[in-house]
Design a protein around this motif. Sequence first.
Motif, PDB file in Angstrom:
ATOM      1  N   SER A   1     -42.126  71.400  63.946  1.00 45.12           N
ATOM      2  CA  SER A   1     -41.278  70.315  64.468  1.00 45.12           C
ATOM      3  C   SER A   1     -41.091  69.143  63.507  1.00 45.12           C
ATOM      4  N   THR A   2     -42.118  68.729  62.802  1.00 47.92           N
ATOM      5  CA  THR A   2     -41.977  67.560  61.910  1.00 47.92           C
ATOM      6  C   THR A   2     -42.709  67.848  60.592  1.00 47.92           C
ATOM      7  N   PRO A   3     -42.416  67.051  59.541  1.00 45.86           N
ATOM      8  CA  PRO A   3     -43.177  67.219  58.290  1.00 45.86           C
ATOM      9  C   PRO A   3     -44.680  67.098  58.528  1.00 45.86           C
ATOM     10  N   GLU A   4     -45.070  66.174  59.402  1.00 43.94           N
ATOM     11  CA  GLU A   4     -46.501  65.966  59.650  1.00 43.94           C
ATOM     12  C   GLU A   4     -47.136  67.212  60.301  1.00 43.94           C
ATOM     13  N   THR A   5     -46.441  67.815  61.278  1.00 46.63           N
ATOM     14  CA  THR A   5     -47.032  68.994  61.937  1.00 46.63           C
ATOM     15  C   THR A   5     -47.094  70.180  60.959  1.00 46.63           C
ATOM     16  N   MET A   6     -46.103  70.253  60.076  1.00 41.74           N
ATOM     17  CA  MET A   6     -46.131  71.362  59.098  1.00 41.74           C
ATOM     18  C   MET A   6     -47.326  71.187  58.152  1.00 41.74           C
ATOM     19  N   LEU A   7     -47.522  69.951  57.703  1.00 38.24           N
ATOM     20  CA  LEU A   7     -48.648  69.722  56.783  1.00 38.24           C
ATOM     21  C   LEU A   7     -49.970  69.984  57.485  1.00 38.24           C
ATOM     22  N   HIS A   8     -50.012  69.629  58.784  1.00 41.57           N
ATOM     23  CA  HIS A   8     -51.234  69.854  59.561  1.00 41.57           C
ATOM     24  C   HIS A   8     -51.565  71.351  59.616  1.00 41.57           C
ATOM     25  N   GLY A   9     -50.546  72.165  59.884  1.00 40.25           N
ATOM     26  CA  GLY A   9     -50.770  73.616  59.940  1.00 40.25           C
ATOM     27  C   GLY A   9     -51.133  74.163  58.567  1.00 40.25           C
ATOM     28  N   LEU A  10     -50.392  73.725  57.570  1.00 38.07           N
ATOM     29  CA  LEU A  10     -50.648  74.232  56.210  1.00 38.07           C
ATOM     30  C   LEU A  10     -52.033  73.799  55.715  1.00 38.07           C
ATOM     31  N   ALA A  11     -52.446  72.587  56.099  1.00 37.12           N
ATOM     32  CA  ALA A  11     -53.765  72.106  55.657  1.00 37.12           C
ATOM     33  C   ALA A  11     -54.850  73.073  56.118  1.00 37.12           C
ATOM     34  N   GLN A  12     -54.727  73.526  57.367  1.00 36.99           N
ATOM     35  CA  GLN A  12     -55.761  74.462  57.875  1.00 36.99           C
ATOM     36  C   GLN A  12     -55.708  75.779  57.106  1.00 36.99           C
ATOM     37  N   ILE A  13     -54.503  76.205  56.782  1.00 41.64           N
ATOM     38  CA  ILE A  13     -54.366  77.469  56.049  1.00 41.64           C
ATOM     39  C   ILE A  13     -54.909  77.314  54.623  1.00 41.64           C
ATOM     40  N   PHE A  14     -54.591  76.180  54.001  1.00 40.79           N
ATOM     41  CA  PHE A  14     -55.081  75.912  52.641  1.00 40.79           C
ATOM     42  C   PHE A  14     -56.617  75.909  52.626  1.00 40.79           C
ATOM     43  N   MET A  15     -57.186  75.239  53.635  1.00 38.16           N
ATOM     44  CA  MET A  15     -58.653  75.100  53.628  1.00 38.16           C
ATOM     45  C   MET A  15     -59.347  76.422  53.952  1.00 38.16           C
ATOM     46  N   GLN A  16     -58.662  77.243  54.754  1.00 37.54           N
ATOM     47  CA  GLN A  16     -59.285  78.519  55.125  1.00 37.54           C
ATOM     48  C   GLN A  16     -58.705  79.639  54.275  1.00 37.54           C
ATOM     49  N   GLY A  17     -58.698  79.409  52.987  1.00 39.50           N
ATOM     50  CA  GLY A  17     -58.193  80.408  52.058  1.00 39.50           C
ATOM     51  C   GLY A  17     -59.181  81.552  51.903  1.00 39.50           C
ATOM     52  N   PRO A  18     -58.779  82.595  51.173  1.00 42.82           N
ATOM     53  CA  PRO A  18     -59.664  83.753  51.004  1.00 42.82           C
ATOM     54  C   PRO A  18     -60.990  83.333  50.375  1.00 42.82           C
ATOM     55  N   MET A  19     -62.048  83.883  50.795  1.00 45.18           N
ATOM     56  CA  MET A  19     -63.415  83.604  50.336  1.00 45.18           C
ATOM     57  C   MET A  19     -63.889  82.250  50.833  1.00 45.18           C
ATOM     58  N   ALA A  20     -63.117  81.179  50.536  1.00 46.88           N
ATOM     59  CA  ALA A  20     -63.558  79.838  50.914  1.00 46.88           C
ATOM     60  C   ALA A  20     -63.803  79.748  52.407  1.00 46.88           C
ATOM     61  N   GLN A  21     -62.960  80.411  53.194  1.00 48.55           N
ATOM     62  CA  GLN A  21     -63.100  80.295  54.650  1.00 48.55           C
ATOM     63  C   GLN A  21     -64.469  80.784  55.129  1.00 48.55           C
ATOM     64  N   HIS A  22     -65.104  81.642  54.350  1.00 49.76           N
ATOM     65  CA  HIS A  22     -66.413  82.138  54.770  1.00 49.76           C
ATOM     66  C   HIS A  22     -67.545  81.666  53.874  1.00 49.76           C
ATOM     67  N   THR A  23     -67.241  81.364  52.628  1.00 47.89           N
ATOM     68  CA  THR A  23     -68.350  81.080  51.705  1.00 47.89           C
ATOM     69  C   THR A  23     -68.523  79.592  51.443  1.00 47.89           C
ATOM     70  N   ARG A  24     -67.654  78.737  52.021  1.00 45.04           N
ATOM     71  CA  ARG A  24     -67.843  77.295  51.903  1.00 45.04           C
ATOM     72  C   ARG A  24     -68.304  76.761  53.259  1.00 45.04           C
ATOM     73  N   GLY A  25     -68.937  75.616  53.241  1.00 45.99           N
ATOM     74  CA  GLY A  25     -69.313  74.989  54.504  1.00 45.99           C
ATOM     75  C   GLY A  25     -70.549  75.607  55.100  1.00 45.99           C
ATOM     76  N   PRO A  26     -70.816  75.280  56.383  1.00 44.91           N
ATOM     77  CA  PRO A  26     -72.049  75.756  57.036  1.00 44.91           C
ATOM     78  C   PRO A  26     -72.099  77.280  57.104  1.00 44.91           C
ATOM     79  N   VAL A  27     -73.307  77.802  57.188  1.00 45.10           N
ATOM     80  CA  VAL A  27     -73.503  79.252  57.127  1.00 45.10           C
ATOM     81  C   VAL A  27     -72.869  79.983  58.318  1.00 45.10           C
ATOM     82  N   GLU A  28     -72.671  79.252  59.427  1.00 47.13           N
ATOM     83  CA  GLU A  28     -72.044  79.897  60.596  1.00 47.13           C
ATOM     84  C   GLU A  28     -70.638  80.377  60.246  1.00 47.13           C
ATOM     85  N   TYR A  29     -69.960  79.672  59.342  1.00 43.63           N
ATOM     86  CA  TYR A  29     -68.598  80.083  58.986  1.00 43.63           C
ATOM     87  C   TYR A  29     -68.622  81.499  58.387  1.00 43.63           C
ATOM     88  N   PHE A  30     -69.715  81.844  57.760  1.00 45.83           N
ATOM     89  CA  PHE A  30     -69.860  83.153  57.115  1.00 45.83           C
ATOM     90  C   PHE A  30     -70.186  84.233  58.157  1.00 45.83           C
TER      91      PHE A  30
END
Length: 462
Positions: free
Chosen positions: A356-385
């Motif tokens: 709907s807006t530039p802000e909502t697009m960036l919000h969605g993309l931010a989550q996708i960027f942060m949960q990229g391959p490998m990083a989504q499981h190997t970064r952050g707390p161990v529960e993510y893995f």
Amino acid sequence: MSILPNKTDATYLRWAARNLLRISFLGMDPGPVRIWQLVKRYPWINAFLKVNGLMSRLMGIRTGVYRETTGYILNQFVRAFAEIVRDMDRYSERLVWHEDLVPPEVIYAMGLNPFMVEMLGIVLPMVDVAEGERLIDEAENAGLPPDTCTLPRISVGLALKKYLPPPLCVVTSNSPCDGGMTSYAFLEDLYHAPTFRLALPYRYKDKAAIAYYVEEMKKMIAFLEAHTPGRMNWDRLRAVCEERNRAVAYELELWDMLRHKPAPLGSDVVYLGHLAFALLLPGRPSSTEVFKHLVDYARQSMQSGGGLADERYRVLLWNPPTMIFPDIFSWSEEEFGATMVMDMLTFNRHPFIDTSTPETMLHGLAQIFMQGPMAQHTRGPVEYFFDDMFFIHEHYSTDTIWMAGHIGCKNTQALLGMMREKCRRRNIPLLTIDYDLGDSRVVSKDGIKEQVTMFMKTVMGA
Ligand code: SF4
């Protein structure tokens, strides 16, 4: 029985001819002289002439729709590669490097030409392991520590040889690991390119982290506008995000079908499709088409009794796939009836993007960027893995988890003891394959086969 397919079978021959045809298109656009100059400058282009060898190994003993889909996905891979080579030349004055953890949607929407640096580090060991090893040695000789992951080491080797197309600038991140981050210090220095680093917070699933990352992305856009002729076009970004959403819907449909026993498709077909068309080239109509085709193939396969009729073991693969031995599953399908139904790189929980807006697009993309391959499981707390790992194990009714214990991946090496303990408590047979992602001199293909065979015989009773 030999694991070599019958190369005279119609399916193999048809797809092999189509692959050669796709490659030959490069002789027309950019043209024979220009492609010859490009091959001289970027010799890795030659590696793709070996794609039919890879296809024959991946097809293995597969038959029917599964065999057909293996040919299809490789052919789409060749198409994508040919387009990347063509665009690398055609839009060289708009070329921007991005790390595999910085998805290209924003760069693309700004009218720029994204080039994923790690693409070759992933693909070269699959098609030409010796070439990858030469580049690993180049990087090591230049001072990159030998215990750094071979994936970034190949990127540095390519940069040292000047085998990468020069960028206007570079966007990277503090993810997924120290080796990945360090390689960009070398790349920045070797190509003297302005470099922007997105900073990923530790608990990246928290609301505050997402808000923080949206601001990081705004800074990245400002950086790209300052260093390139590209300008953010929000309507174009909306079109890219909507296209991406369509592809994700198809991929989710495919994932649902993979729960079926026997799985309609699996292994390399699933992860190669995801790597190329969800990570490397997301948001393009041609990528959506690939997922639509995969769904159609999976449906046909289910109607004709499943991918591997004799499916005896369903495997969850954790960590990146064994790139020096990409045909591990066509081999294990034949030897043990063991097929991989889901893997760590492919599985994700990316949201549909609200356009709907530039802000909502960036919000969605931010989550996708942060949960990229490998990083989504190997970064952050161990529960993510572990949370996703055990979720997938149950959701896809896998019989065993195979951990591709790439020796250079310290993030995941550090978790092996805990992983063993947690699997033991849940009574899940776990195989840890000791090897290196890009260097067959550490553990050879035969060494991997030996480990799998021992496990299947002694633990799984195969
Ligand atoms: S495989 Fe592991 S060490 Fe290598 S780039 Fe990925 S996260 Fe980093």
